[in-house]
Design a protein around this motif. Structure first.
Motif, PDB file in Angstrom:
ATOM      1  N   HIS A  21      -2.183 -21.462-105.499  1.00  0.00           N
ATOM      2  CA  HIS A  21      -1.619 -22.711-104.521  1.00  0.00           C
ATOM      3  C   HIS A  21      -1.374 -23.709-105.674  1.00  0.00           C
ATOM      4  CE1 HIS A  21      -2.106 -20.999-100.733  1.00  0.00           C
ATOM      5  NE2 HIS A  21      -3.142 -20.525-100.997  1.00  0.00           N
ATOM      6  N   ALA A  22      -2.319 -24.020-106.591  1.00  0.00           N
ATOM      7  CA  ALA A  22      -2.179 -25.219-107.552  1.00  0.00           C
ATOM      8  C   ALA A  22      -0.763 -25.055-108.314  1.00  0.00           C
ATOM      9  CB  ALA A  22      -3.225 -25.176-108.325  1.00  0.00           C
ATOM     10  N   LEU A  23      -0.378 -24.081-108.908  1.00  0.00           N
ATOM     11  CA  LEU A  23       0.895 -23.708-109.483  1.00  0.00           C
ATOM     12  C   LEU A  23       1.958 -23.860-108.647  1.00  0.00           C
ATOM     13  CD1 LEU A  23      -0.752 -20.917-111.829  1.00  0.00           C
ATOM     14  CD2 LEU A  23       0.114 -23.084-112.691  1.00  0.00           C
ATOM     15  N   ASP A  24       1.833 -23.444-107.354  1.00  0.00           N
ATOM     16  CA  ASP A  24       2.691 -23.562-106.452  1.00  0.00           C
ATOM     17  C   ASP A  24       2.996 -25.156-106.193  1.00  0.00           C
ATOM     18  OD1 ASP A  24       4.810 -22.519-104.392  1.00  0.00           O
ATOM     19  OD2 ASP A  24       3.087 -22.926-102.951  1.00  0.00           O
ATOM     20  N   ARG A  25       1.972 -25.668-106.121  1.00  0.00           N
ATOM     21  CA  ARG A  25       2.206 -27.464-105.726  1.00  0.00           C
ATOM     22  C   ARG A  25       2.858 -27.996-107.116  1.00  0.00           C
ATOM     23  NH1 ARG A  25      -2.790 -27.114-103.652  1.00  0.00           N
ATOM     24  NH2 ARG A  25      -3.743 -27.818-105.531  1.00  0.00           N
ATOM     25  N   LEU A  26       2.367 -27.506-108.278  1.00  0.00           N
ATOM     26  CA  LEU A  26       3.097 -28.119-109.528  1.00  0.00           C
ATOM     27  C   LEU A  26       4.736 -27.679-109.629  1.00  0.00           C
ATOM     28  CD1 LEU A  26       0.035 -27.643-111.898  1.00  0.00           C
ATOM     29  CD2 LEU A  26       0.835 -29.682-111.148  1.00  0.00           C
ATOM     30  N   SER A  27       4.927 -26.421-109.053  1.00  0.00           N
ATOM     31  CA  SER A  27       6.285 -26.309-109.092  1.00  0.00           C
ATOM     32  C   SER A  27       7.028 -26.965-108.300  1.00  0.00           C
ATOM     33  CB  SER A  27       6.357 -24.536-108.868  1.00  0.00           C
ATOM     34  OG  SER A  27       5.669 -23.792-109.822  1.00  0.00           O
ATOM     35  N   GLY A  28       6.774 -27.753-107.734  1.00  0.00           N
ATOM     36  CA  GLY A  28       7.486 -28.761-106.789  1.00  0.00           C
ATOM     37  C   GLY A  28       8.250 -27.632-105.548  1.00  0.00           C
ATOM     38  N   THR A  29       9.618 -28.098-105.415  1.00  0.00           N
ATOM     39  CA  THR A  29      10.224 -27.159-104.625  1.00  0.00           C
ATOM     40  C   THR A  29      10.713 -25.923-104.974  1.00  0.00           C
ATOM     41  OG1 THR A  29      12.308 -28.244-105.470  1.00  0.00           O
ATOM     42  CG2 THR A  29      11.503 -29.381-103.515  1.00  0.00           C
ATOM     43  N   ALA A  30      10.543 -25.603-106.066  1.00  0.00           N
ATOM     44  CA  ALA A  30      10.759 -24.290-106.727  1.00  0.00           C
ATOM     45  C   ALA A  30       9.636 -23.267-105.917  1.00  0.00           C
ATOM     46  CB  ALA A  30      10.615 -24.021-108.113  1.00  0.00           C
ATOM     47  N   ALA A  31      10.318 -21.879-105.781  1.00  0.00           N
ATOM     48  CA  ALA A  31       9.009 -20.890-105.240  1.00  0.00           C
ATOM     49  C   ALA A  31       8.069 -20.793-106.445  1.00  0.00           C
ATOM     50  CB  ALA A  31       9.758 -19.630-104.885  1.00  0.00           C
ATOM     51  N   CYS A  32       7.167 -20.361-106.360  1.00  0.00           N
ATOM     52  CA  CYS A  32       6.165 -19.802-107.157  1.00  0.00           C
ATOM     53  C   CYS A  32       5.717 -18.549-107.328  1.00  0.00           C
ATOM     54  CB  CYS A  32       4.662 -20.887-107.334  1.00  0.00           C
ATOM     55  SG  CYS A  32       3.633 -20.410-108.553  1.00  0.00           S
ATOM     56  N   GLY A  33       6.323 -17.610-108.317  1.00  0.00           N
ATOM     57  CA  GLY A  33       5.806 -16.407-108.469  1.00  0.00           C
ATOM     58  C   GLY A  33       4.790 -15.979-109.179  1.00  0.00           C
ATOM     59  N   ALA A  34       4.741 -14.841-109.594  1.00  0.00           N
ATOM     60  CA  ALA A  34       3.521 -14.356-110.300  1.00  0.00           C
ATOM     61  C   ALA A  34       3.889 -13.132-111.307  1.00  0.00           C
ATOM     62  CB  ALA A  34       2.383 -13.777-109.359  1.00  0.00           C
ATOM     63  N   ALA A  35       3.275 -13.403-112.805  1.00  0.00           N
ATOM     64  CA  ALA A  35       3.447 -12.292-114.023  1.00  0.00           C
ATOM     65  C   ALA A  35       2.102 -11.406-113.420  1.00  0.00           C
ATOM     66  CB  ALA A  35       3.654 -12.596-115.046  1.00  0.00           C
ATOM     67  N   VAL A  36       2.310 -10.206-113.021  1.00  0.00           N
ATOM     68  CA  VAL A  36       1.188  -9.369-112.769  1.00  0.00           C
ATOM     69  C   VAL A  36       1.394  -8.042-113.773  1.00  0.00           C
ATOM     70  CG1 VAL A  36       0.779 -10.092-110.535  1.00  0.00           C
ATOM     71  CG2 VAL A  36       2.210  -8.258-110.859  1.00  0.00           C
ATOM     72  N   LYS A  37       1.965  -8.252-114.819  1.00  0.00           N
ATOM     73  CA  LYS A  37       2.264  -7.164-115.911  1.00  0.00           C
ATOM     74  C   LYS A  37       0.980  -7.050-116.456  1.00  0.00           C
ATOM     75  CE  LYS A  37       3.550 -10.782-119.165  1.00  0.00           C
ATOM     76  NZ  LYS A  37       4.680 -11.607-119.830  1.00  0.00           N
ATOM     77  N   ALA A  38       0.928  -5.738-117.401  1.00  0.00           N
ATOM     78  CA  ALA A  38      -0.166  -5.570-118.177  1.00  0.00           C
ATOM     79  C   ALA A  38      -1.535  -5.424-117.197  1.00  0.00           C
ATOM     80  CB  ALA A  38      -0.443  -6.341-119.195  1.00  0.00           C
ATOM     81  N   ASN A  39      -1.433  -4.561-116.119  1.00  0.00           N
ATOM     82  CA  ASN A  39      -2.301  -4.409-115.353  1.00  0.00           C
ATOM     83  C   ASN A  39      -2.887  -5.825-114.398  1.00  0.00           C
ATOM     84  OD1 ASN A  39      -4.178  -3.023-113.506  1.00  0.00           O
ATOM     85  ND2 ASN A  39      -5.849  -2.895-115.106  1.00  0.00           N
ATOM     86  N   GLY A  40      -1.921  -6.746-114.337  1.00  0.00           N
ATOM     87  CA  GLY A  40      -2.566  -7.931-113.831  1.00  0.00           C
ATOM     88  C   GLY A  40      -3.307  -8.600-114.874  1.00  0.00           C
ATOM     89  N   TYR A  41      -2.886  -8.590-116.129  1.00  0.00           N
ATOM     90  CA  TYR A  41      -3.650  -9.166-117.191  1.00  0.00           C
ATOM     91  C   TYR A  41      -5.090  -8.894-117.339  1.00  0.00           C
ATOM     92  CZ  TYR A  41       0.354 -12.650-117.868  1.00  0.00           C
ATOM     93  OH  TYR A  41       1.277 -13.581-118.177  1.00  0.00           O
ATOM     94  N   GLY A  42      -5.133  -7.528-117.127  1.00  0.00           N
ATOM     95  CA  GLY A  42      -6.594  -6.858-117.217  1.00  0.00           C
ATOM     96  C   GLY A  42      -7.407  -6.845-116.269  1.00  0.00           C
ATOM     97  N   LEU A  43      -6.919  -7.595-115.076  1.00  0.00           N
ATOM     98  CA  LEU A  43      -7.897  -7.770-113.981  1.00  0.00           C
ATOM     99  C   LEU A  43      -7.727  -6.618-112.988  1.00  0.00           C
ATOM    100  CD1 LEU A  43      -8.003 -11.718-113.378  1.00  0.00           C
ATOM    101  CD2 LEU A  43      -9.326 -10.128-115.233  1.00  0.00           C
TER     102      LEU A  43
END
Ligand SMILES: *Cc1c(COP(=O)(O)O)cnc(C)c1O
Length: 348
Positions: A21-43
């Protein structure tokens, strides 16, 4: 993944959602996606994706088709893109998949055209010299007639806000905005989001900061830790003044010292950079790592926590910016090397 394992990764689902949500707000009017490669960064890619879908994320990015297959069902009705594009060996899977390839080379573009593969994304190299078509190839019409969802590029130095490479990369991508039929344009990783509004284009692609990483000061106040490793005590012991601990005897006790030996080592991604520098806690008591990290074990001083006994759990200090400084590992390595032996427990 074993239940009842002697080491666990406590995962804060609310922190993950808050970070998005924070990154989405900081992205302004752009949509905020998510890089979930590498097994969701190991998580855990599925566990992460499920929670981000619930938070409202609609654009997911992985590196390979195997990673795409794992989360394709969770991403149904949303956008899923495969950064590495299509090798010849990927075509059978890729043409049947709901995910889009991100085409990186003229060969990949031709392969996709010949297969009439449907919508795709395209990576343009604007200065990183890693993956992507050149700006000239795009201007010369290589993509004409191709059905492109997202035209993207990747920043090489986004964690250095003053680096002029950022603006040069921005300008190169901006010069292509009207040169293709792409529905959307995308440039920013996590750190890139803080470079300013013009960098955001239509969709951002944060990864590390979703998971608690902050590569730049500007992100730190917005991002919460998500992954909290904990390890159990196998044995207590006391070393007398003059004795050494672990391989190479790199720690020598100056005075008698109380130790706990924990089920955690470099095979769990707790790499040797933490030898003599890492920290753990028992409640509020700090229990520093002494001596070298072994494959499956570390020794910590429990002089500050005399009550620690066999079977107790210690939390491993793993705030990513701090742990990175302690170990010399990048915040990315700290997450993606976490091994298979943790029991991964999501709190929500
Ligand atoms: C990994 C990756 C991202 C995410 O980068 P972070 O620095 O983790 O935010 C975005 N775009 C591309 C092309 C990537 O490979």
């Amino acid at each position: 993944m074993t239940s009842n394992a002697p080491l666990r990764l406590q995962l804060d689902g609310a922190a993950l959602a808050d970070n998005w949500h924070a990154l989405d707000r900081l992205s302004g009017t752009a949509a905020c996606g998510a890089a979930v490669k590498a097994n969701g960064y190991g998580l855990g890619a599925s566990d992460v994706t499920k929670r981000l879908v619930r938070a409202g994320c609609s654009d997911f990015f992985v590196a390979t088709w195997a990673e795409a297959s794992e989360i394709a069902d969770l991403c149904e009705g949303r956008s899923l893109s495969v950064f590495h594009g299509v090798r010849r060996e990927d075509m059978a899977v890729a043409t049947e998949s709901s995910a889009r390839p991100c085409l990186n080379s003229a060969e990949q573009v031709q392969r996709w055209r010949e297969a009439a593969g449907g919508p795709c994304d395209v990576m343009v190299d604007t200065g990183m010299n890693r993956l992507g078509l050149s700006v000239e190839q795009v201007k010369d019409g290589l993509l004409d007639g191709l059905k492109i969802d997202t035209l993207m590029s990747h920043l090489a130095c986004a964690d250095e806000p003053e680096n002029p490479v950022n603006d040069a990369q921005y300008a190169a991508l901006a010069s292509l905005v009207d040169k293709t039929d792409a529905a959307r344009v995308s440039l920013c990783n996590s750190a890139g989001i803080t470079l300013g509004k013009k960098y955001h284009f239509d969709v951002t692609r944060p990864g590390i900061s979703l998971y608690g990483g902050a590569q730049v000061e500007a992100l730190a106040p917005h991002i919460r830790q998500v992954a909290f490793p904990e390890a159990q005590v196998i044995q207590r012991r006391r070393v007398e003044a003059g004795q050494t601990v672990g391989y190479g005897g790199t720690f020598r006790a100056e005075v008698a010292t109380e130790l706990a030996i924990l089920h955690l080592g470099y095979a769990d991604g707790y790499l040797r950079g933490f030898s003599g520098t890492g920290g753990t806690h028992f409640g509020d008591a700090a229990c520093p790592v002494v001596g070298r990290v072994s494959m499956d074990l570390i020794a910590v001083s429990v002089d500050a926590a005399p009550d620690v006994k066999e079977g107790d759990w210690l939390s491993i200090d793993y705030d990513l910016p701090t742990a990175s400084a302690q170990s010399g590992l990048s915040q990315y390595e700290l997450l993606t090397t976490l091994g298979r032996r943790y029991q991964r427990n999501w709190n929500e």
